[in-house]
Design a protein around this motif. Structure first.
Motif, short mmCIF file in Angstrom:
data_model
loop_
_atom_site.label_atom_id
_atom_site.label_comp_id
_atom_site.label_asym_id
_atom_site.label_seq_id
_atom_site.Cartn_x
_atom_site.Cartn_y
_atom_site.Cartn_z
N ASP A 115 -8.90 -23.19 -61.82
CA ASP A 115 -10.02 -23.04 -62.75
C ASP A 115 -10.98 -21.94 -62.29
O ASP A 115 -11.44 -21.14 -63.11
N ASP A 116 -11.26 -21.90 -61.00
CA ASP A 116 -12.15 -20.86 -60.47
C ASP A 116 -11.54 -19.47 -60.64
O ASP A 116 -12.23 -18.52 -61.03
N LYS A 117 -10.25 -19.34 -60.37
CA LYS A 117 -9.58 -18.04 -60.50
C LYS A 117 -9.53 -17.62 -61.97
O LYS A 117 -9.78 -16.46 -62.30
N GLN A 118 -9.24 -18.57 -62.85
CA GLN A 118 -9.20 -18.27 -64.27
C GLN A 118 -10.58 -17.82 -64.77
O GLN A 118 -10.69 -16.85 -65.52
N PHE A 119 -11.62 -18.51 -64.32
CA PHE A 119 -12.98 -18.14 -64.70
C PHE A 119 -13.29 -16.72 -64.21
O PHE A 119 -13.85 -15.92 -64.94
N GLU A 120 -12.91 -16.44 -62.98
CA GLU A 120 -13.15 -15.11 -62.40
C GLU A 120 -12.46 -14.03 -63.22
O GLU A 120 -13.05 -13.00 -63.54
N ILE A 121 -11.20 -14.26 -63.57
CA ILE A 121 -10.45 -13.28 -64.37
C ILE A 121 -11.13 -13.07 -65.71
O ILE A 121 -11.37 -11.95 -66.12
N ARG A 122 -11.44 -14.16 -66.38
CA ARG A 122 -12.04 -14.05 -67.71
C ARG A 122 -13.43 -13.41 -67.63
O ARG A 122 -13.78 -12.59 -68.47
N HIS A 123 -14.18 -13.79 -66.64
CA HIS A 123 -15.55 -13.29 -66.53
C HIS A 123 -15.58 -11.80 -66.22
O HIS A 123 -16.36 -11.06 -66.79
N GLN A 124 -14.72 -11.37 -65.31
CA GLN A 124 -14.74 -9.97 -64.89
C GLN A 124 -13.96 -9.06 -65.83
O GLN A 124 -14.50 -8.10 -66.38
N LYS A 125 -12.70 -9.36 -66.03
CA LYS A 125 -11.83 -8.44 -66.76
C LYS A 125 -12.05 -8.50 -68.27
O LYS A 125 -12.17 -7.46 -68.91
#
Length: 150
Positions: free
Chosen positions: A60-70
């Motif tokens: 969930d944290d990695k998915q959030f990071e991807i969505r938030h940044q990219k």
């Protein structure tokens, strides 16, 4: 004059810090609600929960990071006035970024499922997908309800 600039800078830094703290607090609240909702919906045993949450939280944290940044980066490029002025080369690059991000999220999800299959019944993995959709729908509805009252 220099003191005034320093004061304005510190005020701005303080405001940004407050906004970030507020965002982190909201994210933590949502995470707590999600934990409660998923535990209930999936009927996780204590043994399953102890293995499930570290794996799911990392996902969930990695998915959030991807969505938030990219995603945020290329969404800014897709604003209507910019799309009309975009060259074919820029469009090709942007499309490549979108495809890459989608693939990264897909592979992340695939890895989650592979890891969960090691100890969770497959029915619970399917229930997880439904619980995620139900939780997101519920969260969106609460947001809509809150905004319609304002």
């Amino acid at each position: 004059m220099k003191l005034k600039k320093i004061f304005l800078f510190l005020l701005l830094v303080n405001f940004i810090g407050f906004a970030q703290d507020s965002m982190v607090e909201k994210k933590n609240q949502i995470k707590a609600l999600k934990t409660s909702f998923f535990t209930s919906e999936l009927s996780l045993t204590s043994s399953e929960a102890s293995r499930f949450w570290p794996i799911y939280n990392a996902y969930d944290d990695k998915q959030f990071e991807i969505r938030h940044q990219k995603v945020r980066t290329y969404r800014n490029s897709m604003k209507n006035n910019l799309l009309d002025k975009m060259s074919e080369k820029d469009a090709t690059d942007l499309l490549r970024q979108i495809e890459s991000t989608d693939e990264e999220i897909y592979l992340l999800r695939k890895n989650l499922i592979t890891n969960l299959k090691r100890f969770l019944p497959k029915v619970k993995i399917i229930k997880l997908k439904k619980a995620e959709e139900d939780f997101n729908r519920k969260l969106l509805q609460q947001y809509k309800d809150k905004n319609s009252k304002n």
